[in-house]
Design an enzyme around this catalytic site. Structure first.
Site, mmCIF file in Angstrom:
data_model
loop_
_atom_site.group_PDB
_atom_site.id
_atom_site.type_symbol
_atom_site.label_atom_id
_atom_site.label_comp_id
_atom_site.label_asym_id
_atom_site.label_seq_id
_atom_site.Cartn_x
_atom_site.Cartn_y
_atom_site.Cartn_z
ATOM 1 N N ILE A 53 -5.967 6.315 -0.697
ATOM 2 C CA ILE A 53 -5.729 4.867 -0.819
ATOM 3 C C ILE A 53 -4.352 4.671 -1.448
ATOM 4 C CG2 ILE A 53 -6.581 2.679 -1.751
ATOM 5 C CD1 ILE A 53 -9.351 4.066 -2.069
ATOM 6 N N ARG A 54 -3.380 4.259 -0.645
ATOM 7 C CA ARG A 54 -1.986 4.168 -1.119
ATOM 8 C C ARG A 54 -1.670 5.392 -1.989
ATOM 9 N NH1 ARG A 54 -1.421 0.447 -4.769
ATOM 10 N NH2 ARG A 54 -3.644 0.241 -5.056
ATOM 11 N N HIS A 85 -9.269 10.234 -3.518
ATOM 12 C CA HIS A 85 -10.497 9.856 -4.236
ATOM 13 C C HIS A 85 -11.683 10.655 -3.692
ATOM 14 C CE1 HIS A 85 -8.838 6.083 -6.026
ATOM 15 N NE2 HIS A 85 -7.974 6.278 -5.064
ATOM 16 N N GLY A 114 -6.070 3.481 -9.381
ATOM 17 C CA GLY A 114 -5.856 2.070 -9.710
ATOM 18 C C GLY A 114 -4.434 1.732 -9.354
ATOM 19 N N GLU A 115 -3.704 1.217 -10.300
ATOM 20 C CA GLU A 115 -2.318 0.833 -10.063
ATOM 21 C C GLU A 115 -1.502 1.327 -11.259
ATOM 22 O OE1 GLU A 115 -0.627 -0.472 -7.455
ATOM 23 O OE2 GLU A 115 0.987 -0.054 -8.864
ATOM 24 N N SER A 116 -0.661 2.320 -10.989
ATOM 25 C CA SER A 116 0.019 2.987 -12.105
ATOM 26 C C SER A 116 0.950 2.051 -12.873
ATOM 27 C CB SER A 116 0.780 4.209 -11.604
ATOM 28 O OG SER A 116 1.676 3.850 -10.581
ATOM 29 N N GLU A 168 -14.728 10.051 -5.651
ATOM 30 C CA GLU A 168 -15.778 9.453 -6.491
ATOM 31 C C GLU A 168 -16.474 8.292 -5.778
ATOM 32 O OE1 GLU A 168 -12.650 9.103 -6.755
ATOM 33 O OE2 GLU A 168 -12.117 7.051 -7.259
ATOM 34 N N ARG A 197 5.081 7.787 -5.566
ATOM 35 C CA ARG A 197 3.918 6.938 -5.835
ATOM 36 C C ARG A 197 3.121 6.516 -4.603
ATOM 37 N NH1 ARG A 197 5.514 1.956 -8.338
ATOM 38 N NH2 ARG A 197 3.367 1.447 -7.846
ATOM 39 N N CYS A 247 -5.173 10.096 -8.185
ATOM 40 C CA CYS A 247 -4.411 9.006 -7.597
ATOM 41 C C CYS A 247 -3.462 8.371 -8.625
ATOM 42 C CB CYS A 247 -5.393 8.012 -6.978
ATOM 43 S SG CYS A 247 -4.776 7.396 -5.434
HETATM 44 N N1 GLN Z 1 0.007 4.210 -5.339
HETATM 45 C C1 GLN Z 1 -0.762 3.651 -6.431
HETATM 46 C C2 GLN Z 1 0.076 3.532 -7.688
HETATM 47 O O1 GLN Z 1 1.255 3.597 -7.671
HETATM 48 C C3 GLN Z 1 -1.998 4.486 -6.699
HETATM 49 C C4 GLN Z 1 -3.080 4.164 -5.726
HETATM 50 C C5 GLN Z 1 -4.435 4.595 -6.136
HETATM 51 O O2 GLN Z 1 -4.699 4.911 -7.304
HETATM 52 N N2 GLN Z 1 -5.372 4.550 -5.221
HETATM 53 O O3 GLN Z 1 -0.461 3.364 -8.720
#
Ligand code: GLN
Length: 199
Positions: A142-143, A178, A52-54, A180, A112, A83
């Site tokens: 993903i990022r 990921h 998600g987004e930390s 899942e 990150r 992630c």
């Molecule tokens: N880089 C993202 C973050 O800082 C994480 C990306 C992800 O969970 N797919 O949260």
């Protein structure tokens, strides 16, 4: 197939990619719990902190008053951070301009957005050393965060371009990527077997 039907596994469901993990758990016959309240942690055998987004997850962990309970849970019971979840369970975050406060559970440092920013994502075949066999797995980045330091008690289970991307420290597991997103549940089963071994 191993019988997982007696396991209760939680997925932290504040934000991000939690539904896909619940879907895979259900495919394997595991009872899954979407965790939003601290008392739910008392009834589960293991927990997944999803991608998600930390930065957002960090804020919501405090808003839902989950921080201390998550730290206590991770010290005692199996927890898999994928992630953003990996960022959250790390000891330190480097270049941490957003001042995300990690839970400090696994002895690793992370960066990150090491594998790209914004919407950048890619798929790679990686080799994971699961128990005694090497399994080829499709990993989606993903990022994705990167691991910049690995403590001496942390085992590296998979690399990508010579960098660790899948790690285990006692009952804790972390992945940069990921798995899942499709029906390939091998890494989920690896986590479930760790839970069974821990019980
Ligand atoms: N880089 C993202 C973050 O800082 C994480 C990306 C992800 O969970 N797919 O949260």
């Amino acid at each position: 197939m191993t019988d997982y039907s007696k396991l209760y596994v939680g997925v932290l469901a504040l934000q991000g990619d939690f539904e896909k993990h619940s879907y895979q758990l259900n495919l394997l016959g595991v009872k899954s719990v979407e965790v939003r309240v601290a008392s739910q942690l008392d009834i589960i055998d293991g927990l997944i902190i999803p991608g998600g987004e930390s930065t957002t997850m960090d804020i919501l962990i405090d808003r839902f008053e989950l921080r201390d309970s998550l730290i206590k849970f991770g010290k005692e019971k199996p927890l898999w951070g994928t992630c953003a979840g990996m960022i959250m369970i790390a000891k330190n975050i480097i270049n941490n301009k957003a001042e995300v406060k990690p839970l400090g559970l696994m002895d690793i440092d992370v960066d990150r957005n090491f594998y790209g920013r914004q919407l950048y994502s890619f798929e790679e075949k990686i080799t994971a050393h699961l128990y005694d066999t090497d399994e080829e797995i499709t990993a989606t980045f993903i990022r994705a965060p990167g691991v910049t330091r690995v403590g001496k008690n942390v085992e590296i289970i998979a690399y990508y371009n010579d960098k660790p991307i899948l790690l285990k420290q006692a009952h804790l597991m972390a992945s940069s990527f990921h798995t899942e997103l499709d029906d390939d549940t091998r890494l989920m089963e690896y986590f479930l077997k760790n839970i069974l071994a821990h019980k």
